[in-house]
Motif scaffolding. Structure first.
Motif, PDB file in Angstrom:
ATOM      1  N   UNK A  12       0.851  -1.184   0.000  1.00  0.00           N
ATOM      2  CA  UNK A  12       0.000   0.000   0.000  1.00  0.00           C
ATOM      3  C   UNK A  12       0.886   1.234   0.000  1.00  0.00           C
ATOM      4  N   UNK A  13       0.593   2.155  -0.910  1.00  0.00           N
ATOM      5  CA  UNK A  13       1.366   3.388  -1.044  1.00  0.00           C
ATOM      6  C   UNK A  13       0.455   4.594  -0.843  1.00  0.00           C
ATOM      7  N   UNK A  14       1.039   5.720  -0.482  1.00  0.00           N
ATOM      8  CA  UNK A  14       0.240   6.915  -0.205  1.00  0.00           C
ATOM      9  C   UNK A  14      -0.093   7.701  -1.465  1.00  0.00           C
ATOM     10  N   UNK A  15       0.731   7.617  -2.494  1.00  0.00           N
ATOM     11  CA  UNK A  15       0.534   8.366  -3.738  1.00  0.00           C
ATOM     12  C   UNK A  15       0.873   7.423  -4.884  1.00  0.00           C
ATOM     13  N   UNK A  16      -0.155   6.823  -5.477  1.00  0.00           N
ATOM     14  CA  UNK A  16       0.059   5.787  -6.491  1.00  0.00           C
ATOM     15  C   UNK A  16       0.814   6.323  -7.708  1.00  0.00           C
ATOM     16  N   UNK A  17       0.484   7.515  -8.150  1.00  0.00           N
ATOM     17  CA  UNK A  17       1.154   8.076  -9.332  1.00  0.00           C
ATOM     18  C   UNK A  17       2.654   8.254  -9.073  1.00  0.00           C
ATOM     19  N   UNK A  18       3.013   8.825  -7.926  1.00  0.00           N
ATOM     20  CA  UNK A  18       4.421   9.023  -7.578  1.00  0.00           C
ATOM     21  C   UNK A  18       5.143   7.669  -7.465  1.00  0.00           C
ATOM     22  N   UNK A  19       4.524   6.731  -6.761  1.00  0.00           N
ATOM     23  CA  UNK A  19       5.149   5.423  -6.577  1.00  0.00           C
ATOM     24  C   UNK A  19       5.271   4.667  -7.888  1.00  0.00           C
ATOM     25  N   UNK A  20       4.271   4.761  -8.755  1.00  0.00           N
ATOM     26  CA  UNK A  20       4.341   4.075 -10.050  1.00  0.00           C
ATOM     27  C   UNK A  20       5.499   4.624 -10.884  1.00  0.00           C
ATOM     28  N   UNK A  21       5.717   5.924 -10.865  1.00  0.00           N
ATOM     29  CA  UNK A  21       6.869   6.492 -11.586  1.00  0.00           C
ATOM     30  C   UNK A  21       8.180   5.944 -11.016  1.00  0.00           C
ATOM     31  N   UNK A  64      -6.131   6.937   2.486  1.00  0.00           N
ATOM     32  CA  UNK A  64      -4.805   7.524   2.335  1.00  0.00           C
ATOM     33  C   UNK A  64      -4.497   8.348   3.586  1.00  0.00           C
ATOM     34  N   UNK A  65      -3.468   7.958   4.320  1.00  0.00           N
ATOM     35  CA  UNK A  65      -3.159   8.630   5.578  1.00  0.00           C
ATOM     36  C   UNK A  65      -1.910   9.489   5.484  1.00  0.00           C
ATOM     37  N   UNK A  66      -1.058   9.204   4.535  1.00  0.00           N
ATOM     38  CA  UNK A  66       0.194   9.934   4.444  1.00  0.00           C
ATOM     39  C   UNK A  66       1.227   9.467   5.454  1.00  0.00           C
ATOM     40  N   UNK A  67       0.896   8.470   6.287  1.00  0.00           N
ATOM     41  CA  UNK A  67       1.864   7.927   7.238  1.00  0.00           C
ATOM     42  C   UNK A  67       2.990   7.254   6.485  1.00  0.00           C
ATOM     43  N   UNK A  68       4.191   7.428   6.992  1.00  0.00           N
ATOM     44  CA  UNK A  68       5.331   6.750   6.388  1.00  0.00           C
ATOM     45  C   UNK A  68       5.465   5.360   6.988  1.00  0.00           C
ATOM     46  N   UNK A 121       7.636   5.934   0.066  1.00  0.00           N
ATOM     47  CA  UNK A 121       6.874   5.851   1.308  1.00  0.00           C
ATOM     48  C   UNK A 121       7.710   5.278   2.453  1.00  0.00           C
ATOM     49  N   UNK A 122       9.006   5.158   2.224  1.00  0.00           N
ATOM     50  CA  UNK A 122       9.939   4.634   3.215  1.00  0.00           C
ATOM     51  C   UNK A 122       9.860   3.114   3.367  1.00  0.00           C
ATOM     52  N   UNK A 123       9.180   2.426   2.446  1.00  0.00           N
ATOM     53  CA  UNK A 123       9.081   0.968   2.508  1.00  0.00           C
ATOM     54  C   UNK A 123      10.461   0.379   2.239  1.00  0.00           C
ATOM     55  N   UNK A 124      10.886  -0.506   3.133  1.00  0.00           N
ATOM     56  CA  UNK A 124      12.216  -1.092   3.055  1.00  0.00           C
ATOM     57  C   UNK A 124      12.269  -2.167   1.965  1.00  0.00           C
TER      58      UNK A 124
END
Length: 133
Positions: A12-21, A64-68, A121-124
């Protein structure tokens, strides 16, 4: 009956467009699909990786929470991608550096070597190779 291997991972990501790029640049590929789930609960982009593995990015509508991300909470710790050799790890270290993705270089342990890094999103994430014989 043997236990089956992983077929897909979805995060799960907070901003799909940013993460997809970001993931498109990392994977060197565009998503196989980018659509709302049938029930309309989430939108997802899915990538096809080597070996028949799928990697999905999800954004849950209204959640969408914006939590990292932090691996210190119950749930996912990190996602590891298999590479075949120490030489491949070195190539990935160079690619991550060229892409401007922070990492701590190759860390060696008796069970293998890896490069750890994080998504937007800081996902390791990690590239990992077993010890060479």
């Amino acid at each position: 009956m043997s236990f089956p291997g992983l077929q897909h991972v979805a995060i799960t990501v907070s901003d799909l467009e940013r993460s997809a790029r970001w993931y498109s640049a990392l994977f060197g590929a565009e998503p196989l699909l980018d659509e709302d789930e049938e029930g309309g609960r989430f939108h997802h982009a899915v990538y096809a990786l080597d070996g028949g593995m799928l990697f999905g990015l999800h954004t849950h509508h209204g959640r969408e929470t914006g939590e990292r991300f932090t691996e210190e909470r119950t749930g996912l710790d990190h996602v590891g991608f298999a590479v075949g050799s120490h030489g491949e790890l070195e190539q990935w270290a160079h690619k991550l550096t060229a892409m401007g993705i922070a990492h701590d270089g190759i860390k060696k342990a008796h069970y293998g070597s890896g490069i750890s890094f994080r998504d937007p999103d800081n996902i390791a994430l990690e590239f990992f190779a077993f010890p060479e014989s």
